[in-house]
Design a protein around this motif. Sequence first.
Motif, PDB file in Angstrom:
ATOM      1  N   LEU A  23      12.623  -3.976  93.640  1.00 12.32           N
ATOM      2  CA  LEU A  23      12.098  -2.745  94.226  1.00 12.32           C
ATOM      3  C   LEU A  23      10.963  -2.243  93.349  1.00 12.32           C
ATOM      4  N   VAL A  24       9.777  -2.104  93.938  1.00  7.39           N
ATOM      5  CA  VAL A  24       8.626  -1.543  93.233  1.00  7.39           C
ATOM      6  C   VAL A  24       8.362  -0.180  93.848  1.00  7.39           C
ATOM      7  N   VAL A  49      10.548  -8.695  97.685  1.00  6.76           N
ATOM      8  CA  VAL A  49      10.057  -7.550  96.930  1.00  6.76           C
ATOM      9  C   VAL A  49       9.821  -6.413  97.913  1.00  6.76           C
ATOM     10  N   GLY A  50      10.482  -5.292  97.692  1.00 10.92           N
ATOM     11  CA  GLY A  50      10.300  -4.109  98.519  1.00 10.92           C
ATOM     12  C   GLY A  50       9.415  -3.104  97.804  1.00 10.92           C
ATOM     13  N   PHE A  51       8.506  -2.498  98.514  1.00 13.54           N
ATOM     14  CA  PHE A  51       7.602  -1.494  97.958  1.00 13.54           C
ATOM     15  C   PHE A  51       7.919  -0.135  98.577  1.00 13.54           C
ATOM     16  N   TRP A  57      22.030  -7.533  91.606  1.00 11.00           N
ATOM     17  CA  TRP A  57      20.980  -7.990  90.688  1.00 11.00           C
ATOM     18  C   TRP A  57      19.641  -7.303  90.933  1.00 11.00           C
ATOM     19  N   LEU A  58      19.617  -6.250  91.747  1.00 16.04           N
ATOM     20  CA  LEU A  58      18.364  -5.560  92.049  1.00 16.04           C
ATOM     21  C   LEU A  58      17.625  -5.191  90.768  1.00 16.04           C
ATOM     22  N   PHE A  59      16.344  -5.496  90.729  1.00 17.85           N
ATOM     23  CA  PHE A  59      15.479  -5.185  89.595  1.00 17.85           C
ATOM     24  C   PHE A  59      14.519  -4.094  90.048  1.00 17.85           C
TER      25      PHE A  59
END
Length: 171
Positions: free
Chosen positions: A88-89, A37-39, A106-108
Amino acid sequence: RRNRAFFENRFGWRSRRALWADKLAGERYLSDEPLVVGFAVTEAGPNARAGDYFTALELATQLEAKGWQTRMLPSTDDWYDLRDVDVLVTMVDRYDLSRMRHRRPWLFTVAWMRGWFDRWPTRPWFDRYDQLMVSSQFAADYLEREHGRKASVLPIATNPARVDEGRTKDE
């Protein structure tokens, strides 16, 4: 990786669902890699002062405790390089989704609107987000009423371990 390639070739989009389920559960049958998870934050690190970073850091700490990996993506670095990121948040409305590079198929993408929820929908890339999260029911109602988008409510919380209970700054 061989399992993932088999599923991709054999089942197409269904394999993406299977890959997601595998990554979310942390089973690593279809992928050798944990969920990342990237912020996207204003800044990060020991000298950071931006509230979006500290909010992201608290959630990242909890996700890491569950076995997922996290990355802070500060605007001072290569903000749009999403190499190895599964989710990605974005914590700031100015993150331009059209500038992403090295994104996985598939990046969400998640917009976590803790403030300025009236400004986020004015961005040209706003409709590209897969999921919207807001910090209040008021914001969720506004987005649905004014923009026809449903948002999940994820309030900002305080981590008791980081707060010196009962003491003020002056004591």
